[in-house]
Scaffold this motif. Sequence first.
Motif, mmCIF file in Angstrom:
data_model
loop_
_atom_site.group_PDB
_atom_site.id
_atom_site.type_symbol
_atom_site.label_atom_id
_atom_site.label_comp_id
_atom_site.label_asym_id
_atom_site.label_seq_id
_atom_site.Cartn_x
_atom_site.Cartn_y
_atom_site.Cartn_z
ATOM 1 N N THR A 1 -1.183 0.080 -4.656
ATOM 2 C CA THR A 1 -1.980 0.643 -3.567
ATOM 3 C C THR A 1 -3.302 -0.093 -3.417
ATOM 4 O O THR A 1 -3.690 -0.465 -2.303
ATOM 5 C CB THR A 1 -2.262 2.128 -3.835
ATOM 6 O OG1 THR A 1 -1.050 2.752 -4.187
ATOM 7 C CG2 THR A 1 -2.851 2.792 -2.625
ATOM 8 N N ILE B 1 4.011 6.617 -6.839
ATOM 9 C CA ILE B 1 3.316 7.674 -7.582
ATOM 10 C C ILE B 1 3.885 9.041 -7.220
ATOM 11 O O ILE B 1 4.164 9.874 -8.087
ATOM 12 C CB ILE B 1 1.812 7.630 -7.279
ATOM 13 C CG1 ILE B 1 1.208 6.392 -7.901
ATOM 14 C CG2 ILE B 1 1.130 8.881 -7.803
ATOM 15 C CD1 ILE B 1 -0.264 6.246 -7.682
ATOM 16 N N ILE B 2 4.091 9.253 -5.931
ATOM 17 C CA ILE B 2 4.539 10.591 -5.512
ATOM 18 C C ILE B 2 5.949 10.858 -6.028
ATOM 19 O O ILE B 2 6.253 11.946 -6.519
ATOM 20 C CB ILE B 2 4.455 10.714 -3.981
ATOM 21 C CG1 ILE B 2 2.988 10.752 -3.568
ATOM 22 C CG2 ILE B 2 5.144 11.983 -3.509
ATOM 23 C CD1 ILE B 2 2.765 10.591 -2.107
ATOM 24 N N ILE C 1 -7.026 6.920 -4.909
ATOM 25 C CA ILE C 1 -6.387 5.740 -4.316
ATOM 26 C C ILE C 1 -5.886 6.051 -2.908
ATOM 27 O O ILE C 1 -5.789 5.156 -2.079
ATOM 28 C CB ILE C 1 -5.266 5.153 -5.194
ATOM 29 C CG1 ILE C 1 -4.156 6.145 -5.384
ATOM 30 C CG2 ILE C 1 -5.785 4.640 -6.500
ATOM 31 C CD1 ILE C 1 -2.920 5.467 -5.913
ATOM 32 N N ALA D 1 3.219 6.784 -17.973
ATOM 33 C CA ALA D 1 2.077 6.595 -17.083
ATOM 34 C C ALA D 1 2.004 5.176 -16.555
ATOM 35 O O ALA D 1 1.267 4.909 -15.615
ATOM 36 C CB ALA D 1 0.792 6.942 -17.821
ATOM 37 N N GLY E 1 1.681 2.108 -9.570
ATOM 38 C CA GLY E 1 1.427 2.621 -8.222
ATOM 39 C C GLY E 1 -0.007 2.387 -7.816
ATOM 40 O O GLY E 1 -0.297 1.943 -6.697
ATOM 41 N N VAL E 2 -0.937 2.644 -8.768
ATOM 42 C CA VAL E 2 -2.348 2.383 -8.488
ATOM 43 C C VAL E 2 -2.537 0.916 -8.151
ATOM 44 O O VAL E 2 -3.195 0.554 -7.170
ATOM 45 C CB VAL E 2 -3.214 2.781 -9.713
ATOM 46 C CG1 VAL E 2 -4.658 2.377 -9.494
ATOM 47 C CG2 VAL E 2 -3.121 4.264 -9.970
ATOM 48 N N PHE F 1 3.329 18.882 -11.299
ATOM 49 C CA PHE F 1 3.325 17.598 -10.616
ATOM 50 C C PHE F 1 2.480 16.602 -11.406
ATOM 51 O O PHE F 1 1.407 16.946 -11.891
ATOM 52 C CB PHE F 1 2.764 17.819 -9.214
ATOM 53 C CG PHE F 1 2.666 16.598 -8.358
ATOM 54 C CD1 PHE F 1 3.786 15.840 -8.102
ATOM 55 C CD2 PHE F 1 1.470 16.234 -7.776
ATOM 56 C CE1 PHE F 1 3.704 14.729 -7.285
ATOM 57 C CE2 PHE F 1 1.372 15.133 -6.960
ATOM 58 C CZ PHE F 1 2.511 14.379 -6.721
ATOM 59 N N LEU F 2 2.978 15.375 -11.590
ATOM 60 C CA LEU F 2 2.248 14.272 -12.227
ATOM 61 C C LEU F 2 2.093 14.430 -13.740
ATOM 62 O O LEU F 2 1.253 13.784 -14.337
ATOM 63 C CB LEU F 2 0.852 14.093 -11.611
ATOM 64 C CG LEU F 2 0.793 13.471 -10.222
ATOM 65 C CD1 LEU F 2 -0.628 13.480 -9.716
ATOM 66 C CD2 LEU F 2 1.316 12.064 -10.249
ATOM 67 N N ASP G 1 -3.324 10.165 -16.844
ATOM 68 C CA ASP G 1 -2.556 11.284 -17.374
ATOM 69 C C ASP G 1 -3.228 12.624 -17.081
ATOM 70 O O ASP G 1 -2.778 13.385 -16.221
ATOM 71 C CB ASP G 1 -2.367 11.078 -18.885
ATOM 72 C CG ASP G 1 -1.333 12.023 -19.464
ATOM 73 O OD1 ASP G 1 -1.107 13.070 -18.843
ATOM 74 O OD2 ASP G 1 -0.768 11.725 -20.518
ATOM 75 N N GLN H 1 2.616 13.488 -17.350
ATOM 76 C CA GLN H 1 3.041 12.218 -17.931
ATOM 77 C C GLN H 1 3.602 12.454 -19.329
ATOM 78 O O GLN H 1 3.210 13.397 -20.011
ATOM 79 C CB GLN H 1 1.859 11.250 -18.032
ATOM 80 C CG GLN H 1 1.100 11.061 -16.750
ATOM 81 C CD GLN H 1 1.874 10.275 -15.713
ATOM 82 O OE1 GLN H 1 2.998 9.847 -15.940
ATOM 83 N NE2 GLN H 1 1.278 10.114 -14.540
ATOM 84 N N PHE I 1 2.790 5.167 -13.036
ATOM 85 C CA PHE I 1 1.656 5.656 -12.253
ATOM 86 C C PHE I 1 0.643 4.533 -12.048
ATOM 87 O O PHE I 1 0.171 4.301 -10.933
ATOM 88 C CB PHE I 1 1.010 6.825 -13.005
ATOM 89 C CG PHE I 1 -0.133 7.461 -12.287
ATOM 90 C CD1 PHE I 1 0.088 8.520 -11.429
ATOM 91 C CD2 PHE I 1 -1.436 7.008 -12.458
ATOM 92 C CE1 PHE I 1 -0.967 9.104 -10.758
ATOM 93 C CE2 PHE I 1 -2.483 7.586 -11.792
ATOM 94 C CZ PHE I 1 -2.250 8.649 -10.938
ATOM 95 N N LEU J 1 0.833 -1.194 0.000
ATOM 96 C CA LEU J 1 0.000 0.000 0.000
ATOM 97 C C LEU J 1 0.876 1.256 0.000
ATOM 98 O O LEU J 1 0.726 2.158 -0.828
ATOM 99 C CB LEU J 1 -0.870 -0.068 1.254
ATOM 100 C CG LEU J 1 -2.012 0.880 1.525
ATOM 101 C CD1 LEU J 1 -2.943 0.197 2.506
ATOM 102 C CD2 LEU J 1 -1.525 2.142 2.131
ATOM 103 N N LEU K 1 1.787 4.246 -3.122
ATOM 104 C CA LEU K 1 1.627 5.695 -2.997
ATOM 105 C C LEU K 1 2.961 6.402 -3.189
ATOM 106 O O LEU K 1 3.054 7.425 -3.871
ATOM 107 C CB LEU K 1 1.029 6.044 -1.635
ATOM 108 C CG LEU K 1 -0.462 5.775 -1.483
ATOM 109 C CD1 LEU K 1 -0.919 6.105 -0.076
ATOM 110 C CD2 LEU K 1 -1.244 6.612 -2.476
#
Lengths: 141, 784
Positions: free
Chosen positions: A127, A81-82, B761, A117, A123-124, A95-96, B751, A98, A120, A74, A78
Motif C-alpha cells: 500500500t 490485509i483485509i 495506511i 503478521a 500489505g503495508v 478481526f486482524l 499485531d 495475528q 500484514f 495500492l 489493502l
Amino acid sequence: MTTLITQTAARIVAPLIFVTAAILFIQGHNSIGGGFISAVLIVSAIALLYIAYGTSDLTRLLNISPSTLNRRLLVSGLLLIIITGSVPILLNMPFLTQAFLILPPLPFLGELKISGAILFDLGVLFTVTGSLLSILSGVSR
Amino acid sequence: MAVIIFLPFLAAAFTFFIYPVLKEKTAHFAAFIALICAFLILNLIGTTGSISIPLISSLDIHLRFYVDGLSILVGLLASGMGLLTFIYSFGYMKTKTQSPTYYASLLVFMGSMLGIVFSADLIVLFVFWELTSLSSYLLIGYFNHESSSRSAAKKALVITSLGGFFMLLGFLLIHSLTGSFDLTFLLSQPESIQFILRENGIFLPILFAIIIAGASKSAQIPFHIWLPSAMVAPTPVSAFLHSAAMVKAGVYIFGRFHPILAGDEWSLILITLGISTMVITAFFAIISTTLKELLAYSTASHIGLMLIGFGIPLTLNGVPQSLGFVSGSFHLFNHALFKATLFLIAGIITYQVGLNTISEIKGLRKKLPLTAGFAVFASLCMAGFPPTSGFYSKELLFQGIYAVANTYGGIWWLLPLLTIMASAFAVVYSLRFVMIFFGTPSSDQQDVSPLPLSMMLPTSILTLLSLLTIFYLLLPIDLISQSGSPYLQDISTLHVGFPAHIDPPLLMSLLSILFGIVLFSKHEQILKRMSSILPFAHFSADSIYFSIISTLETWSSSLTYRTERILLRTHIIWLLGLIATLGLARFIYLKPYFLMISGPPLRLDFLVFLLIIALGALAVVRANSHIMGVLFLSILGFMIAVFYLLSNAPDVALTQLAVETLILVVFLVIIGKLPAYYGDASSPRVMRDMLLSLFIGVTIFFTVLIATTSSVSKNIAMFFIDRASYPPTYTENIIVDYGGGTNIVNVILVDFRALDTLGEISVVALAALSILTILSSRKPGDQS
C-alpha cells in the motif's frame, strides 16, 4: 538529469537499496525495519531510476503503465490485509488477530518462527509503495 | 432472519458479475432472490419477537431484528411486489436501455425495505431508510441522459433525505433520554416511554421529527411534489417504489411509532396532514394529464387516508379501540395491491400503444380485453365501490372518522365532509382511468403487438390477490393483529364485511360514490371554467422547492468562493487555521492549567541538536532560491532523525531518514517545473502568513507538551513488553496470545494495534488518490 554519471550511479545504487529494503522487511519483526520503511526505500530507489532514466524506459521495461501498476499495488495491499485479517473471524477470533508458527527444528537452520503478521506487513509495504509511487508519478508528470 | 435482509444486497453485488452472461435474464435471477425472501417471510407468519447481534457494542449499536404483524405485512408486500416487479421488468425492459445497475439498485432497494421493516435498532433502521432514498435516487434517475430524470431524482433525494435527517434527530433525542436504540425495549412499554419524554419536554420535538420523516417519504403535503416528478422512472420501478414500497416505508414508520407517540397532538397533526393531503392531491389527480401522474397523485391521496386512520385516537369516549391502527394497515395492504396493478397496466398501455397522455388514449377495450378487465376491477377498488376490497378498508376508515366526528363534534364534522369530498374525487379519477378503455379509438394509434407473458402474469396475479381479499377479508387483519400492541385486544369486536343495515359509514361511501359519478359527468366543464387558476395551484409547492434549491446553490457557491478559491494556499490557510483554532480551543477547555509542566531534565547533547534545528529553520526562511530552501529543510529533517536516535528510537530515526531522502528526491523531480523564485509578496500577505504559522506553531507546541506530560498507565507498557516476544514455555506450535517478535515497536504496529495501522495506511492510500485527483484536475498554467 539523464546524464551518464547519474545513470551509472543509479545502476549501482538502486539494487543495493532494493536488497537493503528486503533485509529490513524480513528482519522487521525482531529488529529495526518493517513494511513502511522498506516501502519508502523502494520508492526512493525507483525515484532514483526515474530521475536517471526517465519514466518511458521503465514503462517499457515493466510492460505496464506505472500509474496503473501503482494503483494496483495500492489496492492489492489493502485487500491483502483485509482478506488475511478476516481469516481469524472464521475461527471466532477478532478481526486482524495475528499468530505465529514455531516450526520444528530443521538441520542448519535451527528452530524457525514464522509470524502471520508478515502478510500484514507485506500489505503495508504494497500500500505504501503504491501510494508513494502514485504521488511521485503524479507530481513528475 | 439476517438472511432475508442480506440476501438481496449480496445478490445485488453478484448482479454485476452475472449480467454479462445472463443479459436480460438477470431479471429471472433477481426474481428468484425475491421469491426466496418472500418465502422466508411467509415462514415467519405467526411469530413475534426479536433477536440481537452486536455490531458496534461500544456505541450500543446492534443488529437487532424485530418481527410482528405490521413488519410481516409490509415485508411481504415489499418482497412479493419485488418478485412481480422483476418478472414484469423482464418484458418491459427489453425495449429500453438495459444495464445491471437497474437490477442491482432494485435488489438493494428491496433489501433496504426489508431492513427497515425488520430492524429493531433505530440506527440500523435509519441506515436502511437512507439506503432506500439512495437506491430510489438511482432508479428514478435511471434514464440519466434526460435532464427531467436527473432533476426528479435529485428532488426525491433532497426531500426524502431531509426527512431522514429529521428521523435521525428524533432517534437521537429518544436515545438521549431513554438511553436505548432498541425498538423492542421501547415498544415493550410505550406508555412509560411517552411519559418520560413528556416529563422532559422533548416529546413534541420527537413527534415533529418522526412525522416529518414519515411524511417526506410517503409524499404528504408539502413533500408530495417529489412523487409525480418521480414518474419519469421506468414503470416497474414506479409500481414497486411508488405504490407498494418506498411510500409505504413512511406509512410503516407511522405505524411503528404509533404506540409510543400516539396522543392528542399525534391525532391532531396526523388527521390534519392526512385530510389536507387527501383532498388536495385527489384534486391534482383529477386535473393530471398523464396516466402515471394520475396514479402518483392518487397514491399520495390514499396515503393521506391511511394517515387519518393511524391518527384516529386510541380512546374514544373512554373506550379503547384499535380501529385506526387496523384500518390504516388494512388499507395499506389493499392499496398496494390495486395501485401496483394500475401502475403495471399503465406500463402495458405505454408499451403497447406508445402513449401516456390520458386524453389521447381511447377505446383500448377491443385491443386489450384482458387488461381492460383488470383495469376496471382495480379502478373500482381504488374508487371504493362495493364489494371490492377497497370498499371494505375504506368502510373501516369511515367508521373511525365518523366516530371521531361524533365524539368531538363541532369543527370535527368537517372531517367526514372533506373525506366524502376526497372520496368523490377518487371516484372521478378512477373513472378517468377506466374511460381510456372505452369510446372509439382514434385511427392513428399503433397496432398492438403481442404482449409478453412476463408482463401479463404479474398483473393477473395482483388482480387475483385483490379478488381473493374480498373473500378472505380477515386474512390481512389477522396478520396485522399479531402486532402485539396492547390496544389491539378488541380486534374480535371489529365488524369487517358488508354492512347489514344502513349506518353512517355506509352512507358516507354511498354519498361519495354518487357525488363522484355526478362530478365525473360534469368534470370537464368545471375544469374548463377553473383553468385560469389551475397553473398556480399546480406549481406552487414545486416552485417553492426550486427557489429554495437555487437560493442554496447561490449561497454555497458564494461561500465556496470566499473560502476555497482556486488558489491552493487559500485552501491551506482555511484548513490549517481551522484545525489549529479547534485544537487550541480544546486544550484550553480541557486543561486550563496546561502550563504546569514537568518532564525529564534537559540533556546537553539535545540542546546542541535543537540549536542546529532552529538555525536550519531560520535558514529555510531566509533562503532565496528553491534549491537552498530544500537543502536547508533537509538539514532540519536529518537533525530530527539524529534527535530520534539519541532518544533510543532507532526505528523512528531510520524512517525519518528514509522519508527525508525521499522528499529530497521528489523535490529533485519537480524542481524544474517550479518558478525560479518565490516572487515578491506584498507585505500584508507576509504578515498574514507569519501570523498563521506562528499560530500553528503555538498549537503544535502545546499539543506536544500535553501529549508528553499526560500520564499513560505503566501497565500498558508492561503488557506490551511481556507479550511482544515469545512465551517462556509453550506446548503448541501456533501461538496467538504472544507477538513472537523482539522489536516491540513493530510487533505493536502489526499485531496489537494492527487495526490502527490499517487505518493509517488507508489514510496514506486515500491521500495518494486525492493528490492524484488534484494533480490531474489541474490545467497547465493554473496558478497554484
